[in-house]
Design a protein around this motif. Structure first.
Motif, PDB file in Angstrom:
ATOM      1  N   LEU A   5       0.835  -1.196   0.000  1.00 41.53           N
ATOM      2  CA  LEU A   5       0.000   0.000   0.000  1.00 41.53           C
ATOM      3  C   LEU A   5       0.870   1.247   0.000  1.00 41.53           C
ATOM      4  O   LEU A   5       2.090   1.180   0.191  1.00 41.53           O
ATOM      5  N   ARG A   6       0.219   2.390  -0.187  1.00 46.72           N
ATOM      6  CA  ARG A   6       0.947   3.645  -0.032  1.00 46.72           C
ATOM      7  C   ARG A   6       1.407   3.823   1.417  1.00 46.72           C
ATOM      8  O   ARG A   6       2.501   4.325   1.658  1.00 46.72           O
ATOM      9  N   ALA A   7       0.588   3.427   2.350  1.00 44.00           N
ATOM     10  CA  ALA A   7       0.983   3.366   3.760  1.00 44.00           C
ATOM     11  C   ALA A   7       0.208   2.218   4.392  1.00 44.00           C
ATOM     12  O   ALA A   7      -1.024   2.224   4.398  1.00 44.00           O
ATOM     13  N   GLY A   8       0.914   1.240   4.900  1.00 44.50           N
ATOM     14  CA  GLY A   8       0.281   0.069   5.464  1.00 44.50           C
ATOM     15  C   GLY A   8      -0.529   0.379   6.711  1.00 44.50           C
ATOM     16  O   GLY A   8      -0.351   1.418   7.365  1.00 44.50           O
ATOM     17  N   ALA A   9      -1.439  -0.511   7.060  1.00 47.97           N
ATOM     18  CA  ALA A   9      -2.328  -0.305   8.207  1.00 47.97           C
ATOM     19  C   ALA A   9      -1.509  -0.203   9.491  1.00 47.97           C
ATOM     20  O   ALA A   9      -0.662  -1.058   9.779  1.00 47.97           O
ATOM     21  N   HIS A  10      -1.784   0.848  10.263  1.00 49.09           N
ATOM     22  CA  HIS A  10      -1.019   1.103  11.481  1.00 49.09           C
ATOM     23  C   HIS A  10      -1.806   2.029  12.403  1.00 49.09           C
ATOM     24  O   HIS A  10      -2.784   2.656  11.987  1.00 49.09           O
ATOM     25  N   THR A  11      -1.390   2.106  13.627  1.00 46.84           N
ATOM     26  CA  THR A  11      -1.830   3.164  14.527  1.00 46.84           C
ATOM     27  C   THR A  11      -0.647   4.099  14.736  1.00 46.84           C
ATOM     28  O   THR A  11       0.511   3.699  14.565  1.00 46.84           O
ATOM     29  N   ASP A  12      -0.939   5.342  15.101  1.00 47.69           N
ATOM     30  CA  ASP A  12       0.152   6.263  15.422  1.00 47.69           C
ATOM     31  C   ASP A  12       0.628   6.002  16.845  1.00 47.69           C
ATOM     32  O   ASP A  12      -0.028   5.312  17.626  1.00 47.69           O
ATOM     33  N   TYR A  13       1.781   6.571  17.185  1.00 48.22           N
ATOM     34  CA  TYR A  13       2.478   6.106  18.371  1.00 48.22           C
ATOM     35  C   TYR A  13       2.351   7.026  19.580  1.00 48.22           C
ATOM     36  O   TYR A  13       2.471   6.571  20.717  1.00 48.22           O
ATOM     37  N   GLY A  14       2.152   8.318  19.360  1.00 46.99           N
ATOM     38  CA  GLY A  14       2.277   9.283  20.434  1.00 46.99           C
ATOM     39  C   GLY A  14       0.957   9.772  21.003  1.00 46.99           C
ATOM     40  O   GLY A  14       0.012   8.994  21.201  1.00 46.99           O
ATOM     41  N   THR A  15       0.886  11.083  21.251  1.00 47.83           N
ATOM     42  CA  THR A  15      -0.316  11.666  21.839  1.00 47.83           C
ATOM     43  C   THR A  15      -1.357  11.970  20.780  1.00 47.83           C
ATOM     44  O   THR A  15      -2.483  11.495  20.842  1.00 47.83           O
ATOM     45  N   LEU A  16      -0.957  12.773  19.776  1.00 49.48           N
ATOM     46  CA  LEU A  16      -1.900  13.131  18.713  1.00 49.48           C
ATOM     47  C   LEU A  16      -1.140  13.436  17.437  1.00 49.48           C
ATOM     48  O   LEU A  16       0.056  13.733  17.452  1.00 49.48           O
ATOM     49  N   THR A  17      -1.860  13.363  16.333  1.00 47.95           N
ATOM     50  CA  THR A  17      -1.328  13.697  15.009  1.00 47.95           C
ATOM     51  C   THR A  17      -2.225  14.744  14.379  1.00 47.95           C
ATOM     52  O   THR A  17      -3.452  14.667  14.484  1.00 47.95           O
ATOM     53  N   ILE A  18      -1.591  15.721  13.734  1.00 49.09           N
ATOM     54  CA  ILE A  18      -2.311  16.754  12.977  1.00 49.09           C
ATOM     55  C   ILE A  18      -1.914  16.582  11.515  1.00 49.09           C
ATOM     56  O   ILE A  18      -0.733  16.676  11.180  1.00 49.09           O
ATOM     57  N   LEU A  19      -2.879  16.343  10.651  1.00 47.72           N
ATOM     58  CA  LEU A  19      -2.588  16.003   9.254  1.00 47.72           C
ATOM     59  C   LEU A  19      -3.247  16.973   8.291  1.00 47.72           C
ATOM     60  O   LEU A  19      -4.451  17.223   8.376  1.00 47.72           O
ATOM     61  N   ARG A  20      -2.453  17.483   7.352  1.00 46.65           N
ATOM     62  CA  ARG A  20      -3.007  18.193   6.204  1.00 46.65           C
ATOM     63  C   ARG A  20      -3.009  17.246   5.022  1.00 46.65           C
ATOM     64  O   ARG A  20      -1.966  16.667   4.678  1.00 46.65           O
ATOM     65  N   GLN A  21      -4.178  17.083   4.400  1.00 46.37           N
ATOM     66  CA  GLN A  21      -4.299  16.265   3.201  1.00 46.37           C
ATOM     67  C   GLN A  21      -4.336  17.157   1.959  1.00 46.37           C
ATOM     68  O   GLN A  21      -4.659  18.340   2.045  1.00 46.37           O
ATOM     69  N   LEU A  25      -8.170  20.191   9.064  1.00 45.71           N
ATOM     70  CA  LEU A  25      -7.037  19.353   9.429  1.00 45.71           C
ATOM     71  C   LEU A  25      -7.561  18.100  10.126  1.00 45.71           C
ATOM     72  O   LEU A  25      -8.474  18.183  10.955  1.00 45.71           O
ATOM     73  N   VAL A  26      -6.982  16.966   9.779  1.00 43.37           N
ATOM     74  CA  VAL A  26      -7.387  15.700  10.393  1.00 43.37           C
ATOM     75  C   VAL A  26      -6.599  15.521  11.691  1.00 43.37           C
ATOM     76  O   VAL A  26      -5.382  15.681  11.714  1.00 43.37           O
ATOM     77  N   ILE A  27      -7.316  15.181  12.752  1.00 45.88           N
ATOM     78  CA  ILE A  27      -6.694  14.926  14.053  1.00 45.88           C
ATOM     79  C   ILE A  27      -6.958  13.481  14.448  1.00 45.88           C
ATOM     80  O   ILE A  27      -8.079  12.994  14.321  1.00 45.88           O
ATOM     81  N   ASN A  28      -5.931  12.803  14.913  1.00 40.89           N
ATOM     82  CA  ASN A  28      -6.152  11.489  15.507  1.00 40.89           C
ATOM     83  C   ASN A  28      -5.238  11.309  16.698  1.00 40.89           C
ATOM     84  O   ASN A  28      -4.204  11.970  16.818  1.00 40.89           O
ATOM     85  N   ILE A  29      -5.648  10.452  17.620  1.00 40.17           N
ATOM     86  CA  ILE A  29      -4.791  10.168  18.765  1.00 40.17           C
ATOM     87  C   ILE A  29      -3.954   8.933  18.465  1.00 40.17           C
ATOM     88  O   ILE A  29      -4.277   8.123  17.586  1.00 40.17           O
ATOM     89  N   GLY A  30      -2.853   8.830  19.216  1.00 36.75           N
ATOM     90  CA  GLY A  30      -1.967   7.693  19.062  1.00 36.75           C
ATOM     91  C   GLY A  30      -2.063   6.739  20.237  1.00 36.75           C
ATOM     92  O   GLY A  30      -2.834   6.923  21.184  1.00 36.75           O
ATOM     93  N   ASP A  31      -1.223   5.714  20.184  1.00 36.67           N
ATOM     94  CA  ASP A  31      -1.256   4.661  21.191  1.00 36.67           C
ATOM     95  C   ASP A  31      -0.990   5.186  22.599  1.00 36.67           C
ATOM     96  O   ASP A  31      -1.563   4.693  23.572  1.00 36.67           O
ATOM     97  N   LEU A  32      -0.113   6.182  22.699  1.00 34.58           N
ATOM     98  CA  LEU A  32       0.228   6.696  24.017  1.00 34.58           C
ATOM     99  C   LEU A  32      -0.984   7.344  24.686  1.00 34.58           C
ATOM    100  O   LEU A  32      -1.225   7.132  25.887  1.00 34.58           O
ATOM    101  N   MET A  33      -1.750   8.125  23.928  1.00 37.69           N
ATOM    102  CA  MET A  33      -2.930   8.767  24.507  1.00 37.69           C
ATOM    103  C   MET A  33      -4.009   7.743  24.847  1.00 37.69           C
ATOM    104  O   MET A  33      -4.690   7.853  25.872  1.00 37.69           O
ATOM    105  N   ALA A  34      -4.169   6.726  24.016  1.00 39.49           N
ATOM    106  CA  ALA A  34      -5.121   5.661  24.341  1.00 39.49           C
ATOM    107  C   ALA A  34      -4.720   4.977  25.642  1.00 39.49           C
ATOM    108  O   ALA A  34      -5.558   4.687  26.503  1.00 39.49           O
TER     109      ALA A  34
END
Length: 328
Positions: free
Chosen positions: A194-210, A237-246
């Protein structure tokens, strides 16, 4: 089969307590939402975005001149040098993307506690062929850091904590800014690639511009086992949390599996597989030495924490190491 999860759009230009409650409701179901009225300076954002595009358009030799050092985290990552699914123990071909990363840089006021933290605060590398990139990216990194601080205050309110609860846990954050180029696909991907394989992010949060008009980001709905697209929205902007925040919230909030699919899957069989896509994520993290353990508001009476306390920095480093192939 139930209905698919919804990824809402949330305005930040409201009472932070109200926003916090809405964010809490959202993150209990899915670890993603989009924000508008976020206050990010459009001129600064566009300058960083355009500089990233110009970087990826450079000859390969100019990009390789700033390739990440062996074991390093910042600089140029060539095509297929990462497999994000590997962070979850899956074996897949390298992701069909190239990227450029920067970190916080050397901060004389902050003394790293060990070599692993020192690597997070090492000097950034900048392409001599594109001198404007450094200035544009440093300005955008500052914008993203301000927005992340604002979101962490909203998060605290959503978790029934004082607004500044996380402040002393993120004041020396080893956050990273990345631009990703998903090039045109002149040849079919390998099986499972894939362009980016299935994963979760690692930290607190991610801010993404598409990139407008360039779909591909999908989140996994565990209840229905479906993949749900998050189409680009103008100004959002897309926001998601990572494993650390979960982990911090004792899984009250969800770190959701996501991926970037190839253009034929994202846009339909009639779409040209040559469609290029760019994105810019900012990965926010807690301070390296922060001990992450169940928040007091996330433990019901008689309940036990699901996780042992963990130091934020080594948690991040362990996840990152799994996903990146060794440098040549």
């Amino acid at each position: 089969m139930g209905s698919e999860i919804a990824v809402p759009t949330i305005s930040l230009d409201r009472d932070p307590a109200l926003v916090g409650r809405e964010v809490d409701e959202t993150l209990r179901a899915v670890g993603f939402f989009q924000v508008v009225d976020h206050g990010v300076d459009a001129e600064t954002a566009d300058a960083a975005w355009n500089a990233a595009r110009a970087f990826f358009d450079l000859p390969l030799a100019d990009k390789l001149a700033v390739e990440r050092a062996p074991g390093g985290l910042y600089g140029y990552f060539p095509m297929r040098s990462e497999s994000l699914a590997a962070s979850r123990g899956e074996v897949t071909p390298g992701d069909l993307k190239e990227s450029f990363n920067m970190g916080p840089g050397i901060r004389p006021s902050h003394a790293p506690v060990d070599e692993i933290e020192a690597a997070l605060f090492t000097a950034n590398v900048w392409p001599a062929a594109l001198p404007e990139l450094q200035r544009a990216w440093q300005a955008y990194y500052a914008e993203m850091s301000r927005l992340a601080d604002r979101l962490m205050r909203v998060f605290a309110l959503g978790l029934d904590l004082p607004a500044e609860y996380f402040a002393h846990h993120i004041d020396a954050s080893p956050s990273a800014l990345r631009a990703i180029n998903y090039p045109e696909q002149a040849t079919p991907p390998e099986p499972g690639q894939l362009r980016a394989g299935a994963h979760t992010d690692y930290g607190t949060l991610t801010i993404l511009r598409q990139e407008a008009g360039r779909a591909g980001l999908e989140v996994h709905d565990a209840a229905t086992d479906a993949w749900v697209p998050i189409p680009p929205a103008e100004g959002a902007l897309v926001i998601n949390i990572g494993d650390l925040m979960a982990r911090w919230t004792n899984d009250r909030w969800t770190s959701t599996l996501h991926r970037v699919v190839n253009p034929d899957a994202a846009l339909g069989s009639t779409a040209a597989a040559s469609q290029r896509r760019q994105s810019m994520p900012f990965f926010h993290n807690a301070n390296y030495s922060t001990i992450v353990e169940c928040l007091p508001s996330c433990l019901a009476e008689g309940e036990s924490p699901r996780y042992e306390p963990v130091m934020a920095g080594p948690h991040l480093a362990g996840k990152t190491t799994k996903s990146v192939a060794p440098s040549a």
